[in-house]
Each structure stands twice: as structure tokens, then as C-alpha cells.
Design a protein around this motif. Sequence first.
Motif, PDB file in Angstrom:
ATOM      1  N   LYS A 101      -0.753  -9.291  -0.471  1.00  0.00           N
ATOM      2  CA  LYS A 101       0.137  -8.072   0.057  1.00  0.00           C
ATOM      3  C   LYS A 101       1.600  -8.405  -0.994  1.00  0.00           C
ATOM      4  O   LYS A 101       1.976  -7.488  -1.650  1.00  0.00           O
ATOM      5  CB  LYS A 101       0.477  -8.584   1.328  1.00  0.00           C
ATOM      6  CG  LYS A 101       0.007  -7.466   2.212  1.00  0.00           C
ATOM      7  CD  LYS A 101       0.412  -7.483   3.637  1.00  0.00           C
ATOM      8  CE  LYS A 101      -0.679  -6.874   4.605  1.00  0.00           C
ATOM      9  NZ  LYS A 101       0.122  -6.843   6.112  1.00  0.00           N
ATOM     10  N   TYR A 104       0.739  -7.375  -4.405  1.00  0.00           N
ATOM     11  CA  TYR A 104       0.914  -6.056  -4.608  1.00  0.00           C
ATOM     12  C   TYR A 104       2.545  -5.357  -4.824  1.00  0.00           C
ATOM     13  O   TYR A 104       3.684  -4.760  -5.233  1.00  0.00           O
ATOM     14  CB  TYR A 104       0.842  -5.277  -3.570  1.00  0.00           C
ATOM     15  CG  TYR A 104       0.244  -3.545  -3.108  1.00  0.00           C
ATOM     16  CD1 TYR A 104       0.592  -2.686  -4.000  1.00  0.00           C
ATOM     17  CD2 TYR A 104       2.172  -3.237  -1.721  1.00  0.00           C
ATOM     18  CE1 TYR A 104       0.828  -1.415  -3.389  1.00  0.00           C
ATOM     19  CE2 TYR A 104       2.211  -1.306  -1.655  1.00  0.00           C
ATOM     20  CZ  TYR A 104       1.311  -0.657  -3.244  1.00  0.00           C
ATOM     21  OH  TYR A 104       1.501   0.174  -2.428  1.00  0.00           O
ATOM     22  N   GLU A 105       3.849  -6.335  -4.079  1.00  0.00           N
ATOM     23  CA  GLU A 105       4.689  -5.645  -3.653  1.00  0.00           C
ATOM     24  C   GLU A 105       5.568  -6.454  -4.867  1.00  0.00           C
ATOM     25  O   GLU A 105       6.081  -5.312  -5.415  1.00  0.00           O
ATOM     26  CB  GLU A 105       5.635  -6.933  -2.425  1.00  0.00           C
ATOM     27  CG  GLU A 105       4.983  -6.628  -1.087  1.00  0.00           C
ATOM     28  CD  GLU A 105       5.900  -4.944  -0.658  1.00  0.00           C
ATOM     29  OE1 GLU A 105       6.742  -4.420  -1.487  1.00  0.00           O
ATOM     30  OE2 GLU A 105       4.470  -3.844  -0.235  1.00  0.00           O
ATOM     31  N   LYS A 106       4.870  -6.807  -5.605  1.00  0.00           N
ATOM     32  CA  LYS A 106       5.778  -8.031  -7.193  1.00  0.00           C
ATOM     33  C   LYS A 106       5.505  -6.441  -7.600  1.00  0.00           C
ATOM     34  O   LYS A 106       5.938  -5.950  -8.630  1.00  0.00           O
ATOM     35  CB  LYS A 106       5.166  -9.306  -7.515  1.00  0.00           C
ATOM     36  CG  LYS A 106       5.395 -10.023  -7.086  1.00  0.00           C
ATOM     37  CD  LYS A 106       4.950 -11.323  -7.317  1.00  0.00           C
ATOM     38  CE  LYS A 106       5.699 -12.523  -7.201  1.00  0.00           C
ATOM     39  NZ  LYS A 106       4.717 -14.093  -7.025  1.00  0.00           N
ATOM     40  N   ILE A 107       4.153  -5.823  -7.679  1.00  0.00           N
ATOM     41  CA  ILE A 107       3.829  -5.313  -9.183  1.00  0.00           C
ATOM     42  C   ILE A 107       4.514  -4.178  -8.712  1.00  0.00           C
ATOM     43  O   ILE A 107       5.575  -2.815  -9.159  1.00  0.00           O
ATOM     44  CB  ILE A 107       2.382  -5.099  -8.846  1.00  0.00           C
ATOM     45  CG1 ILE A 107       1.388  -6.195  -9.495  1.00  0.00           C
ATOM     46  CG2 ILE A 107       1.715  -3.848  -9.496  1.00  0.00           C
ATOM     47  CD1 ILE A 107      -0.281  -6.039  -8.716  1.00  0.00           C
ATOM     48  N   LYS A 108       4.436  -3.244  -7.302  1.00  0.00           N
ATOM     49  CA  LYS A 108       5.170  -2.019  -7.017  1.00  0.00           C
ATOM     50  C   LYS A 108       6.821  -2.316  -7.724  1.00  0.00           C
ATOM     51  O   LYS A 108       7.026  -1.361  -8.071  1.00  0.00           O
ATOM     52  CB  LYS A 108       5.169  -2.341  -5.408  1.00  0.00           C
ATOM     53  CG  LYS A 108       5.549  -0.561  -4.423  1.00  0.00           C
ATOM     54  CD  LYS A 108       5.569  -0.831  -3.920  1.00  0.00           C
ATOM     55  CE  LYS A 108       6.290   1.032  -2.902  1.00  0.00           C
ATOM     56  NZ  LYS A 108       5.467   0.485  -1.107  1.00  0.00           N
ATOM     57  N   ALA A 109       7.576  -3.456  -7.232  1.00  0.00           N
ATOM     58  CA  ALA A 109       8.978  -3.996  -8.054  1.00  0.00           C
ATOM     59  C   ALA A 109       8.941  -3.621  -9.211  1.00  0.00           C
ATOM     60  O   ALA A 109       9.802  -3.004  -9.708  1.00  0.00           O
ATOM     61  CB  ALA A 109       8.942  -4.753  -6.871  1.00  0.00           C
ATOM     62  N   GLU A 110       8.023  -4.024  -9.777  1.00  0.00           N
ATOM     63  CA  GLU A 110       8.106  -4.239 -11.493  1.00  0.00           C
ATOM     64  C   GLU A 110       7.869  -2.463 -11.921  1.00  0.00           C
ATOM     65  O   GLU A 110       8.439  -2.540 -12.502  1.00  0.00           O
ATOM     66  CB  GLU A 110       6.770  -5.496 -11.654  1.00  0.00           C
ATOM     67  CG  GLU A 110       6.955  -5.643 -13.615  1.00  0.00           C
ATOM     68  CD  GLU A 110       8.278  -5.980 -14.024  1.00  0.00           C
ATOM     69  OE1 GLU A 110       8.383  -6.180 -15.275  1.00  0.00           O
ATOM     70  OE2 GLU A 110       8.497  -6.789 -12.849  1.00  0.00           O
ATOM     71  N   ARG A 111       7.229  -1.882 -11.152  1.00  0.00           N
ATOM     72  CA  ARG A 111       6.992  -0.514 -11.583  1.00  0.00           C
ATOM     73  C   ARG A 111       8.243   0.133 -11.894  1.00  0.00           C
ATOM     74  O   ARG A 111       8.352   1.047 -12.081  1.00  0.00           O
ATOM     75  CB  ARG A 111       5.728  -0.197 -10.707  1.00  0.00           C
ATOM     76  CG  ARG A 111       4.367  -0.692 -11.776  1.00  0.00           C
ATOM     77  CD  ARG A 111       3.107   0.409 -10.596  1.00  0.00           C
ATOM     78  NE  ARG A 111       2.255  -0.314 -11.002  1.00  0.00           N
ATOM     79  CZ  ARG A 111       1.194  -0.277 -10.685  1.00  0.00           C
ATOM     80  NH1 ARG A 111       0.413   0.791  -9.436  1.00  0.00           N
ATOM     81  NH2 ARG A 111       0.183  -0.032 -11.078  1.00  0.00           N
ATOM     82  N   ALA A 112       8.955   0.004 -10.512  1.00  0.00           N
ATOM     83  CA  ALA A 112      10.126   0.778  -9.653  1.00  0.00           C
ATOM     84  C   ALA A 112      11.029   0.822 -10.928  1.00  0.00           C
ATOM     85  O   ALA A 112      11.507   1.067 -11.387  1.00  0.00           O
ATOM     86  CB  ALA A 112      10.527   0.136  -8.589  1.00  0.00           C
ATOM     87  N   LYS A 115      10.184   2.083 -13.990  1.00  0.00           N
ATOM     88  CA  LYS A 115      10.677   3.129 -13.845  1.00  0.00           C
ATOM     89  C   LYS A 115      11.782   3.742 -14.315  1.00  0.00           C
ATOM     90  O   LYS A 115      12.388   4.590 -14.494  1.00  0.00           O
ATOM     91  CB  LYS A 115      10.004   4.305 -12.498  1.00  0.00           C
ATOM     92  CG  LYS A 115       9.826   5.457 -12.870  1.00  0.00           C
ATOM     93  CD  LYS A 115       9.187   6.036 -11.454  1.00  0.00           C
ATOM     94  CE  LYS A 115       8.696   7.437 -11.487  1.00  0.00           C
ATOM     95  NZ  LYS A 115       8.160   7.982 -10.189  1.00  0.00           N
TER      96      LYS A 115
END
Length: 169
Positions: A101, A104-112, A115
Motif C-alpha cells: 500500500k 502504491y501511494e508513493k507511485i501514485k503521488a509520483e505520478r500526480a 502530471k
Amino acid sequence: GRGFAFQRKQKIERQYRKLLKKGRKVHSQQDNQFTDTYPEHLKHLYLAEEEMLKKRRRAPDDSVLSEEKLNKAVESTCTFSYRSVMTEGKFKKKTSNQKAKEEYEKIKAERARKKEEAEKRKQQREEAQRLYKQKKMEAYKILSKRTKRGQPNLNLQMEFLLQKIQQKT
């Protein structure tokens, strides 16, 4: 058969066994090293800690039970509790699900973040293009002006060139 790879493997195994033997000798020397040099007023603390370390070495699979016994012993000898400190250490270890988890949160933050940066760059590029087009249009209007007879207005062209030179310096 028994080519160079097999010989290499045997050599590495011999080196590993040598290191293990040296490690055992070093541990026995370290145990003997500190027994006589304790200060008299702190000797009981050092001995208690040494016993605690020996117990940990003997029973690594019974570590939970030994920690509870040690906690009780520490609580009985000390005025404040170390139990909270010890239990916090236990809860620090995360399960694989928690790690996943977090990842996943790290990857999600990095993608955001990426972007957002891309959007910002896009806006800057569009703004630069808009300014460039506006400047070009103004230059075109000035340079395309004509006199009543249809001739190019040289006075305006000269003023435009003068402004350009002044802006560069």
C-alpha cells in the motif's frame, strides 16, 4: 565434470568456513574482554545487560517470551516503564500488504506530481506561443501599413526597427 566452476565453489566454501571459525574466536575474546574492567558502581548494570544478550543468543526463536520476561525484570528494577518503548519496536514492522500500500501511494503521488509538472510546462509553452503570436501580429500590422497611394509606410518601418534595436540593448 569438475571444472573451474566446481573448484571455485569449493574455494568460496572454504573461505566461508574460515570466516565462521574466526567469528567464533572473536566472540569468545569479546566476552572475556569486558568482564574485569567494569567500574564497581556500574558493575551490576553491565552484568545484567550481558546476561540479557546471552539469553537472546541462546533462544532466538523464543524471543517473544524472553522479551516479556526481560520487560517484567526491567519494570521491577526501574521506576519508569520500558514496556511502551519495546512494544513500539514490535509494531514498527510492517506487513507485506502495508508495504505494498505504501509503495502504491508513493507511485501514485509520483505520478500526480509528474502530471502536474507536465501540465505546468504545457501552460507555460502555450503562454509563450500566445505572446509570440501577439508580437508577430503587431509587427505585421506595423510593417504592412500603406500610404494613401498604396506605398509601404517607411516611417513606421524605421520606427519599428529602432524600437527593436532599443529593446535588444
